[in-house]
Design an enzyme around this catalytic site. Structure first.
Site, PDB file in Angstrom:
ATOM      1  N   ARG A  45      29.422  37.167  44.479  1.00 36.29           N
ATOM      2  CA  ARG A  45      28.736  35.877  44.422  1.00 36.29           C
ATOM      3  C   ARG A  45      28.004  35.669  45.748  1.00 36.29           C
ATOM      4  NH1 ARG A  45      28.879  35.951  39.601  1.00 36.29           N
ATOM      5  NH2 ARG A  45      30.027  34.553  38.224  1.00 36.29           N
TER       6      ARG A  45
ATOM      7  N   HIS B 145      20.317  38.934  39.694  1.00 36.77           N
ATOM      8  CA  HIS B 145      21.608  38.792  38.992  1.00 36.77           C
ATOM      9  C   HIS B 145      21.627  39.617  37.687  1.00 36.77           C
ATOM     10  CE1 HIS B 145      25.315  36.026  38.618  1.00 36.77           C
ATOM     11  NE2 HIS B 145      25.513  37.115  37.899  1.00 36.77           N
TER      12      HIS B 145
HETATM   13  P1  NDP Z   1      39.195  40.181  38.645  1.00 34.28           P
HETATM   14  O1  NDP Z   1      39.841  38.856  38.631  1.00 34.28           O
HETATM   15  O2  NDP Z   1      39.561  41.173  37.608  1.00 34.28           O
HETATM   16  O3  NDP Z   1      39.419  40.887  40.066  1.00 34.28           O
HETATM   17  C1  NDP Z   1      39.329  40.195  41.262  1.00 34.28           C
HETATM   18  C2  NDP Z   1      39.764  41.109  42.391  1.00 34.28           C
HETATM   19  O4  NDP Z   1      39.542  40.420  43.637  1.00 34.28           O
HETATM   20  C3  NDP Z   1      41.250  41.444  42.327  1.00 34.28           C
HETATM   21  O5  NDP Z   1      41.458  42.764  42.782  1.00 34.28           O
HETATM   22  C4  NDP Z   1      41.863  40.445  43.304  1.00 34.28           C
HETATM   23  O6  NDP Z   1      43.068  40.875  43.908  1.00 34.28           O
HETATM   24  C5  NDP Z   1      40.767  40.379  44.363  1.00 34.28           C
HETATM   25  N1  NDP Z   1      40.871  39.130  45.137  1.00 34.28           N
HETATM   26  C6  NDP Z   1      40.778  37.867  44.703  1.00 34.28           C
HETATM   27  N2  NDP Z   1      40.960  36.996  45.725  1.00 34.28           N
HETATM   28  C7  NDP Z   1      41.174  37.757  46.820  1.00 34.28           C
HETATM   29  C8  NDP Z   1      41.438  37.472  48.174  1.00 34.28           C
HETATM   30  N3  NDP Z   1      41.532  36.201  48.618  1.00 34.28           N
HETATM   31  N4  NDP Z   1      41.604  38.478  49.023  1.00 34.28           N
HETATM   32  C9  NDP Z   1      41.546  39.756  48.589  1.00 34.28           C
HETATM   33  N5  NDP Z   1      41.306  40.118  47.320  1.00 34.28           N
HETATM   34  C10 NDP Z   1      41.120  39.127  46.445  1.00 34.28           C
HETATM   35  O7  NDP Z   1      37.624  39.904  38.616  1.00 34.28           O
HETATM   36  P2  NDP Z   1      36.460  40.857  38.052  1.00 34.28           P
HETATM   37  O8  NDP Z   1      36.624  42.192  38.671  1.00 34.28           O
HETATM   38  O9  NDP Z   1      36.380  40.766  36.581  1.00 34.28           O
HETATM   39  O10 NDP Z   1      35.159  40.117  38.629  1.00 34.28           O
HETATM   40  C11 NDP Z   1      34.981  39.923  40.010  1.00 34.28           C
HETATM   41  C12 NDP Z   1      33.743  39.087  40.259  1.00 34.28           C
HETATM   42  O11 NDP Z   1      32.570  39.841  40.001  1.00 34.28           O
HETATM   43  C13 NDP Z   1      33.567  37.860  39.374  1.00 34.28           C
HETATM   44  O12 NDP Z   1      34.388  36.799  39.796  1.00 34.28           O
HETATM   45  C14 NDP Z   1      32.096  37.558  39.562  1.00 34.28           C
HETATM   46  O13 NDP Z   1      31.921  36.735  40.704  1.00 34.28           O
HETATM   47  C15 NDP Z   1      31.488  38.931  39.836  1.00 34.28           C
HETATM   48  N6  NDP Z   1      30.638  39.365  38.721  1.00 34.28           N
HETATM   49  C16 NDP Z   1      29.320  39.580  38.976  1.00 34.28           C
HETATM   50  C17 NDP Z   1      28.473  40.006  37.977  1.00 34.28           C
HETATM   51  C18 NDP Z   1      27.045  40.297  38.262  1.00 34.28           C
HETATM   52  O14 NDP Z   1      26.297  40.573  37.326  1.00 34.28           O
HETATM   53  N7  NDP Z   1      26.618  40.279  39.504  1.00 34.28           N
HETATM   54  C19 NDP Z   1      28.981  40.227  36.613  1.00 34.28           C
HETATM   55  C20 NDP Z   1      30.389  40.009  36.467  1.00 34.28           C
HETATM   56  C21 NDP Z   1      31.188  39.605  37.484  1.00 34.28           C
HETATM   57  P3  NDP Z   1      44.395  41.160  43.025  1.00 34.28           P
HETATM   58  O15 NDP Z   1      44.109  42.494  42.344  1.00 34.28           O
HETATM   59  O16 NDP Z   1      45.471  41.237  44.005  1.00 34.28           O
HETATM   60  O17 NDP Z   1      44.506  40.032  42.041  1.00 34.28           O
HETATM   61  C1  OXD Z   2      29.598  36.865  35.360  1.00 35.07           C
HETATM   62  C2  OXD Z   2      28.283  37.084  35.923  1.00 35.07           C
HETATM   63  O1  OXD Z   2      30.435  36.290  36.049  1.00 35.07           O
HETATM   64  O2  OXD Z   2      27.352  37.416  35.178  1.00 35.07           O
HETATM   65  O3  OXD Z   2      29.862  37.253  34.187  1.00 35.07           O
HETATM   66  O4  OXD Z   2      28.086  36.966  37.140  1.00 35.07           O
END
Ligand code: NDP
Ligand code: OXD
Length: 312
Positions: free
Chosen positions: A227, A275
Site C-alpha cells: 500500500r 495499481h
Molecule cells: P496476508 O494477510 O496473507 O499476509 C500478510 C503478511 O504480512 C503476513 O506474513 C503477516 O505476518 C505480515 N505482517 C502483517 N503485519 C505485520 C507486521 N506488523 N510486522 C511484520 N509482518 C507483518 O496478506 P496478503 O499476502 O493476502 O496481502 C498483503 C497485502 O498486499 C494486502 O493487504 C494488500 O495491501 C496488498 N495487495 C496489493 C495488491 C496490488 O495489486 N498491488 C493486490 C492484492 C493485495 P504473519 O504471517 O505473522 O501473520
Molecule cells: C487488493 C488490491 O487488496 O487490489 O485486492 O490491492
C-alpha cells in the site's frame, strides 16, 4: 425466501455491473442487489463490498458479516461506521499467482537493467552492461502471507536468494523468515531488492521510512506492491537522491489515482504502475465468495473474519 445479498462498491457502473453479473452466475439461487434496489434493508445479513464509501453500512442495521472483494481491507477497516461483525478478505490463489508474476516481472526488470536500457533508448545509446546472476542478487520480501509466499517461491525458482520478514516469523517452506524488530535491520541489510507485500495496519503505516532505507545496501531497489502509505514519500525521494535507493517500482499510492501533477511521475529512478500488480479475477473471486455464502446458508454459522485488532 432468504434475505438478499447487498453489493456495495464505489466502482464505475460498468465494473459494478460486471461484478453483479459474475456473482449472480456463481450464486444462481441468491438475490444480489445494489443498495438502491433493496426494499427491506433491515433484512440484509451479508454485504459484498469493494471500496465502499465510508458510512455505507449504516443503512443495514442487521448485517452479520461482510465479504471484501479485495485482499487488502485497510480502507474498509478505516470506516468508523463499520459494524463490529466479521470481515472476510479475499484469499484467492489466482490473485496470489498474479501477484507472484508481477513481483517476478518487477524484480527481473530491475535485475536485468531494463530501466537503464529504456533510458539509453531515449538517448539513442547502444551500450551493454555486465549481467549479474540471479544467485548474486538478494531479495527480501516484507510480508510472507498469501501474496508474499507465492512471490517468494517464484523468485526462488528463478534462482534469487530470497528471505522474508513477517510478524510471527511463521515458517514458509524453504524461505528463511525473520520477524519483529530483531529481524528487521538484518533482513533490510541483505536486501539488494526489497519487495513490500505487507498489509497496511497501524503498525506498518510509514514503515518504509528514512531509518528503514538507511539499513539497505547502497544502490538497493524497492518494489512496493503493498500500500502507498507504507512508504514515507519524502524519505523515499531523499533515499533516491543519495543513491541509497537506486530505483523504486511503485504500484500503490496513498491517493489513487495518482494526481496528474504529482511529483513522483517525473521523479528520476521511479517506475509508476497504476495499481495493477494483482487485479482481482472476477470469476475466481465470485466462486470463492459463493462457497462461503453457501456454507453460511447450509450451517447458519457466520464465517470467521480477519483479526480486526491486528488490522489484517
Ligand atoms: P496476508 O494477510 O496473507 O499476509 C500478510 C503478511 O504480512 C503476513 O506474513 C503477516 O505476518 C505480515 N505482517 C502483517 N503485519 C505485520 C507486521 N506488523 N510486522 C511484520 N509482518 C507483518 O496478506 P496478503 O499476502 O493476502 O496481502 C498483503 C497485502 O498486499 C494486502 O493487504 C494488500 O495491501 C496488498 N495487495 C496489493 C495488491 C496490488 O495489486 N498491488 C493486490 C492484492 C493485495 P504473519 O504471517 O505473522 O501473520
Ligand atoms: C487488493 C488490491 O487488496 O487490489 O485486492 O490491492
Amino acid at each position: 425466501m432468504t434475505s438478499p445479498l447487498v453489493l456495495v462498491t464505489s466502482l464505475p457502473p460498468d465494473e459494478n455491473a460486471a461484478w453483479r453479473d459474475c456473482l449472480a452466475r456463481a450464486m444462481p439461487a441468491e438475490r444480489i442487489l445494489e443498495p438502491e434496489a433493496i426494499s427491506d434493508a433491515g433484512a440484509v445479513e451479508i454485504a459484498i463490498v469493494a471500496n465502499p464509501v465510508p458510512g455505507w453500512a449504516c443503512a443495514f442495521p442487521h448485517l452479520r458479516w461482510v465479504q471484501s472483494l479485495w485482499a487488502g481491507v485497510d480502507r474498509l477497516l478505516r470506516d468508523p461506521a463499520l459494524p463490529d461483525v466479521p470481515v472476510r478478505r479475499l484469499v484467492d490463489p489466482t490473485l496470489a499467482r498474479a501477484m507472484a508474476e508481477a513481483v517476478a516481472a518487477a524484480v527481473l526488470s530491475w535485475h536485468r537493467d531494463f530501466p537503464r536500457y529504456a533510458a539509453q533508448q531515449r538517448a539513442g545509446l547502444w551500450r551493454q552492461h555486465p549481467v549479474r546472476p540471479a544467485s548474486a542478487r538478494r531479495v527480501t520480501i516484507l510480508g510472507l502471507g498469501e501474496m508474499g509466499r507465492a512471490s517468494a517461491e517464484l523468485l526462488r525458482a528463478i534462482g534469487f536468494p530470497v528471505q522474508g520478514w513477517s510478524r510471527s516469523g511463521r515458517p514458509a517452506g524453504a524461505i528463511p523468515v525473520s520477524s519483529g524488530p530483531e529481524g528487521w535491520a538484518a533482513c533490510l541489510a541483505e536486501a539488494d531488492i526489497l519487495v513490500n507485500l505487507l498489509p497496511l495496519t497501524p503498525e506498518t503505516h510509514g514503515i518504509l521510512d528514512r531509518s528503514a532505507f538507511a539499513c539497505l545496501p547502497e544502490g538497493a531497489a524497492l518494489v512496493n506492491f503493498g500500500r502507498g502509505a507504507h512508504v514515507v514519500e519524502d524519505d523515499l525521494i531523499a533515499a533516491l537522491a543519495t543513491g541509497r535507493l537506486a530505483h523504486a517500482i511503485l504500484d500503490v499510492f496513498p491517493e489513487e489515482p495518482l494526481a496528474e501533477t504529482h511529483r513522483l511521475w517525473s521523479q528520476p529512478g521511479v517506475t509508476i504502475l497504476p495499481h495493477v500488480a494483482a487485479p482481482t479475477s472476477l470469476d475466481s473471486a465470485a466462486a470463492i465468495v459463493a462457497e462461503t455464502v453457501a456454507a453460511f446458508r447450509r450451517t447458519g454459522q457466520v464465517p470467521v473474519g480477519i483479526d480486526r485488532g491486528r488490522g489484517y
